[in-house]
Motif scaffolding. Structure first.
Motif, PDB file in Angstrom:
ATOM      1  N   PHE A   1      -9.961   8.045  14.170  1.00 58.82           N
ATOM      2  CA  PHE A   1      -9.762   8.932  13.018  1.00 58.82           C
ATOM      3  C   PHE A   1      -8.499   9.787  13.200  1.00 58.82           C
ATOM      4  O   PHE A   1      -7.687   9.920  12.284  1.00 58.82           O
ATOM      5  N   ILE A   2      -8.362  10.360  14.395  1.00 60.88           N
ATOM      6  CA  ILE A   2      -7.201  11.234  14.661  1.00 60.88           C
ATOM      7  C   ILE A   2      -5.898  10.445  14.575  1.00 60.88           C
ATOM      8  O   ILE A   2      -4.928  10.898  13.946  1.00 60.88           O
ATOM      9  N   THR A   3      -5.874   9.267  15.194  1.00 57.25           N
ATOM     10  CA  THR A   3      -4.651   8.449  15.202  1.00 57.25           C
ATOM     11  C   THR A   3      -4.289   7.987  13.794  1.00 57.25           C
ATOM     12  O   THR A   3      -3.102   7.947  13.434  1.00 57.25           O
ATOM     13  N   THR A   4      -5.285   7.663  12.992  1.00 55.44           N
ATOM     14  CA  THR A   4      -5.041   7.272  11.598  1.00 55.44           C
ATOM     15  C   THR A   4      -4.458   8.433  10.803  1.00 55.44           C
ATOM     16  O   THR A   4      -3.518   8.268  10.015  1.00 55.44           O
ATOM     17  N   PHE A   5      -5.007   9.623  11.035  1.00 54.86           N
ATOM     18  CA  PHE A   5      -4.495  10.837  10.382  1.00 54.86           C
ATOM     19  C   PHE A   5      -3.025  11.061  10.754  1.00 54.86           C
ATOM     20  O   PHE A   5      -2.180  11.327   9.891  1.00 54.86           O
ATOM     21  N   LEU A   6      -2.705  10.921  12.035  1.00 51.68           N
ATOM     22  CA  LEU A   6      -1.323  11.097  12.508  1.00 51.68           C
ATOM     23  C   LEU A   6      -0.408  10.012  11.942  1.00 51.68           C
ATOM     24  O   LEU A   6       0.745  10.287  11.584  1.00 51.68           O
ATOM     25  N   LEU A   7      -0.921   8.794  11.849  1.00 44.76           N
ATOM     26  CA  LEU A   7      -0.146   7.673  11.297  1.00 44.76           C
ATOM     27  C   LEU A   7       0.246   7.955   9.848  1.00 44.76           C
ATOM     28  O   LEU A   7       1.407   7.751   9.453  1.00 44.76           O
ATOM     29  N   PHE A   8      -0.688   8.453   9.056  1.00 47.10           N
ATOM     30  CA  PHE A   8      -0.401   8.763   7.650  1.00 47.10           C
ATOM     31  C   PHE A   8       0.580   9.924   7.512  1.00 47.10           C
ATOM     32  O   PHE A   8       1.335   9.986   6.549  1.00 47.10           O
ATOM     33  N   LYS A   9       0.584  10.824   8.484  1.00 47.22           N
ATOM     34  CA  LYS A   9       1.496  11.968   8.432  1.00 47.22           C
ATOM     35  C   LYS A   9       2.954  11.567   8.656  1.00 47.22           C
ATOM     36  O   LYS A   9       3.862  12.308   8.267  1.00 47.22           O
ATOM     37  N   THR A  10       3.189  10.403   9.283  1.00 45.95           N
ATOM     38  CA  THR A  10       4.572   9.995   9.549  1.00 45.95           C
ATOM     39  C   THR A  10       5.334   9.693   8.265  1.00 45.95           C
ATOM     40  O   THR A  10       6.550   9.875   8.202  1.00 45.95           O
ATOM     41  N   GLY A  11       4.638   9.182   7.243  1.00 41.51           N
ATOM     42  CA  GLY A  11       5.296   8.854   5.980  1.00 41.51           C
ATOM     43  C   GLY A  11       6.054   7.538   6.011  1.00 41.51           C
ATOM     44  O   GLY A  11       6.671   7.148   5.010  1.00 41.51           O
ATOM     45  N   ALA A  12       6.022   6.838   7.156  1.00 37.85           N
ATOM     46  CA  ALA A  12       6.705   5.543   7.267  1.00 37.85           C
ATOM     47  C   ALA A  12       5.771   4.462   6.718  1.00 37.85           C
ATOM     48  O   ALA A  12       4.833   4.044   7.390  1.00 37.85           O
ATOM     49  N   ARG A  13       6.035   4.019   5.505  1.00 35.86           N
ATOM     50  CA  ARG A  13       5.069   3.179   4.786  1.00 35.86           C
ATOM     51  C   ARG A  13       4.872   1.796   5.395  1.00 35.86           C
ATOM     52  O   ARG A  13       3.743   1.351   5.600  1.00 35.86           O
ATOM     53  N   THR A  14       5.969   1.105   5.684  1.00 39.39           N
ATOM     54  CA  THR A  14       5.849  -0.292   6.114  1.00 39.39           C
ATOM     55  C   THR A  14       5.109  -0.446   7.440  1.00 39.39           C
ATOM     56  O   THR A  14       4.141  -1.214   7.505  1.00 39.39           O
ATOM     57  N   PRO A  15       5.505   0.245   8.529  1.00 43.49           N
ATOM     58  CA  PRO A  15       4.755   0.089   9.781  1.00 43.49           C
ATOM     59  C   PRO A  15       3.325   0.605   9.702  1.00 43.49           C
ATOM     60  O   PRO A  15       2.454   0.131  10.443  1.00 43.49           O
ATOM     61  N   THR A  16       3.077   1.563   8.786  1.00 42.92           N
ATOM     62  CA  THR A  16       1.712   2.082   8.621  1.00 42.92           C
ATOM     63  C   THR A  16       0.758   0.988   8.159  1.00 42.92           C
ATOM     64  O   THR A  16      -0.441   1.012   8.461  1.00 42.92           O
ATOM     65  N   LEU A  17       1.285  -0.006   7.441  1.00 39.08           N
ATOM     66  CA  LEU A  17       0.455  -1.112   6.963  1.00 39.08           C
ATOM     67  C   LEU A  17      -0.203  -1.872   8.111  1.00 39.08           C
ATOM     68  O   LEU A  17      -1.305  -2.411   7.960  1.00 39.08           O
ATOM     69  N   ILE A  18       0.474  -1.935   9.273  1.00 42.46           N
ATOM     70  CA  ILE A  18      -0.111  -2.632  10.432  1.00 42.46           C
ATOM     71  C   ILE A  18      -1.375  -1.901  10.878  1.00 42.46           C
ATOM     72  O   ILE A  18      -2.424  -2.520  11.096  1.00 42.46           O
ATOM     73  N   GLY A  19      -1.279  -0.573  11.019  1.00 39.01           N
ATOM     74  CA  GLY A  19      -2.438   0.211  11.418  1.00 39.01           C
ATOM     75  C   GLY A  19      -3.572   0.118  10.405  1.00 39.01           C
ATOM     76  O   GLY A  19      -4.743  -0.005  10.783  1.00 39.01           O
ATOM     77  N   ILE A  20      -3.231   0.155   9.115  1.00 38.39           N
ATOM     78  CA  ILE A  20      -4.248   0.042   8.055  1.00 38.39           C
ATOM     79  C   ILE A  20      -4.942  -1.312   8.142  1.00 38.39           C
ATOM     80  O   ILE A  20      -6.178  -1.403   8.014  1.00 38.39           O
ATOM     81  N   PHE A  21      -4.171  -2.371   8.386  1.00 39.54           N
ATOM     82  CA  PHE A  21      -4.750  -3.716   8.502  1.00 39.54           C
ATOM     83  C   PHE A  21      -5.753  -3.778   9.650  1.00 39.54           C
ATOM     84  O   PHE A  21      -6.851  -4.337   9.496  1.00 39.54           O
ATOM     85  N   VAL A  22      -5.404  -3.205  10.799  1.00 36.45           N
ATOM     86  CA  VAL A  22      -6.293  -3.243  11.969  1.00 36.45           C
ATOM     87  C   VAL A  22      -7.593  -2.488  11.679  1.00 36.45           C
ATOM     88  O   VAL A  22      -8.678  -2.947  12.046  1.00 36.45           O
ATOM     89  N   ILE A  23      -7.487  -1.352  10.990  1.00 39.13           N
ATOM     90  CA  ILE A  23      -8.689  -0.571  10.654  1.00 39.13           C
ATOM     91  C   ILE A  23      -9.576  -1.345   9.677  1.00 39.13           C
ATOM     92  O   ILE A  23     -10.809  -1.395   9.842  1.00 39.13           O
TER      93      ILE A  23
END
Length: 449
Positions: free
Chosen positions: A238-260
């Motif tokens: 949960f914490i890492t996902t929250f931090l990932l969304f805070k970066t604002g970098a859309r394309t690499p964030t998709l990798i994390g979203i896919f894994v979740i």
């Protein structure tokens, strides 16, 4: 004769043995005070004894480096040497593995010859090598996914070292969470450019941070699959996902979203069971706390830089001007002479073309264009051949329709990330692709220890 000699050891040899025994006893005394150190020492020494005479020793060294690379990655912003190690060590180990695995020599020999021809023609060895290293690390990672022996060693290392890896993950996630409170955790340049808080945590930029957090999510999800401390693992996720969304970098964030999403899809029953267990155990507290946590999470999500940039799509281009870069790069490439079309251009040329396009000396933000511009048509052909070969091998080996569907989705995801931002150009993430592969495989089939 050799056997006879081994039966009559000299006093010097006996003395050396005593010294070695004393050193080992000293190490054991130190490690006995720390269960994590004991675990690491026992595992490494056992594997060394088992594998020092066969190829798996190199696999073990590479696996251990991969598993603890997040430590060096987290220090990269503050200690320059760690960045050199992060690309240098996997590059050298990859070369040694290629020499050992003779079936790869021909392919990598051709790639190396093309690279040498490119840098000789362009007189750009240093910059060319800086691009060549991450490219090779990415290709090594794909080939290691096709090596059953390496995957076995990597999985065995993760399982035996899971306690140490877990402590590492808790520390890194905790430090990144603390960085939310400090100005040094945000990128001033990107915050001014985007008009949003661009979080980067321990790392050097929001985009770098997004790849790092996606990488940490892969580690955390595999830790969950191993059934290790599930409650804290879920909290970390949960914490890492929250931090990932805070970066604002859309394309690499998709990798994390896919894994979740993958975790939710494959382990939904287990996750529901864990939720019910804790809700039933703390009924009164759950009725009060859960709605509050839910509201806070939704508010944080809507306020995150990632969601805000999605909302603002109407007022900016989808790819944040990357299409402008591609158009200028293609126009320049088409006008190049025959040698540059075949073998590419110096890296400075790429920077100059992009500076004329948008006023910034930056790389292509597109793996395919970067290789085409810097290593030419022949370099791009070698890259596409390696990627295509990997995809074909996996398609032949995968039997179930469900697994094939997930594999096709991963290929599309990685192709999208490569096209709209970059994948091989971020070797810290590219290096852990074999772990990503194991996570997907074991998430579908279950972990067999």
């Amino acid at each position: 004769m050799k056997f006879a000699e081994s039966q009559h050891k000299t006093p010097e040899a006996a003395s050396n043995k005593n010294i070695k025994d004393k050193i080992i006893d000293k190490i054991l005394n130190i490690t006995s005070k720390n269960s994590v150190l004991t675990e690491i020492f026992d595992m490494v020494s056992t594997i060394y004894k088992q594998n020092k005479k066969n190829k798996n020793f190199l696999y073990t060294v590479y696996s251990c480096f991969l598993l603890f690379s997040p430590i060096l990655i987290s220090l990269d912003r503050f200690i320059g040497l760690s960045g050199t190690l992060l690309t240098g060590v996997p590059f050298v180990l990859g070369l040694l593995i290629i020499i050992q695995e003779k079936k790869y020599i021909r392919k990598y020999s051709v790639i190396t010859i093309l690279f040498l021809m490119s840098v000789i023609i362009n007189k750009d060895f240093i910059n060319g090598f800086e691009t060549f290293k991450p490219l090779m690390i990415f290709l090594f990672s794909l080939d290691l996914c096709c090596s059953a022996d390496f995957l076995v060693v990597l999985k065995r290392c993760f399982i035996k070292l899971k306690k140490a890896v877990f402590i590492m993950l808790v520390s890194i996630v905790g430090l990144n969470l603390i960085m939310v409170l400090f100005p040094s955790g945000y990128s001033i340049v990107d915050t001014e450019t985007w008009g949003l808080e661009a979080y980067m945590g321990l790392y050097s930029s929001p985009h770098q941070a997004a790849y790092r957090f996606s990488m940490l999510i892969v580690f955390i999800v595999y830790m969950f699959l191993l059934n290790y401390n599930k409650l804290i693992t879920i909290i970390m996720l949960f914490i890492t996902t929250f931090l990932l969304f805070k970066t604002g970098a859309r394309t690499p964030t998709l990798i994390g979203i896919f894994v979740i999403i993958f975790l939710l899809f494959t382990k939904r029953k287990e996750l529901l069971s864990i939720s019910k267990t804790y809700i039933c155990r703390y009924k009164t507290a759950a009725k009060i706390v859960l709605p509050i946590i839910g509201i806070i999470m939704i508010a944080l999500l809507l306020k995150s830089a990632f969601v805000q940039k999605i909302i603002n799509l109407s007022s900016e281009s989808f790819d944040s001007g990357r299409s402008i870069l591609r158009n200028h790069e293609l126009k320049y490439f088409i006008k190049s002479n025959l040698f540059n079309m075949l073998f590419g251009n110096p890296l400075d040329t790429v920077y100059n073309v992009n500076h004329m396009a948008i006023g910034a000396r930056i790389w292509c933000h597109n793996d395919f264009m970067q290789i085409l511009m810097q290593f030419g048509i022949l370099g791009l052909a070698a890259y596409l051949y390696s990627c295509g070969r990997f995809v074909l091998i996996q398609i032949k080996e995968i039997k179930s329709k469900e697994t094939k569907t997930i594999f096709y989705l991963i290929v599309l995801l990685f192709a999208f990330v490569s096209f709209y931002n970059g994948l091989f150009f971020f070797p810290r993430f590219a290096m852990i692709i074999p772990l990503f592969y194991i996570m997907i495989r074991d998430g579908i089939k279950g972990v067999k220890k």
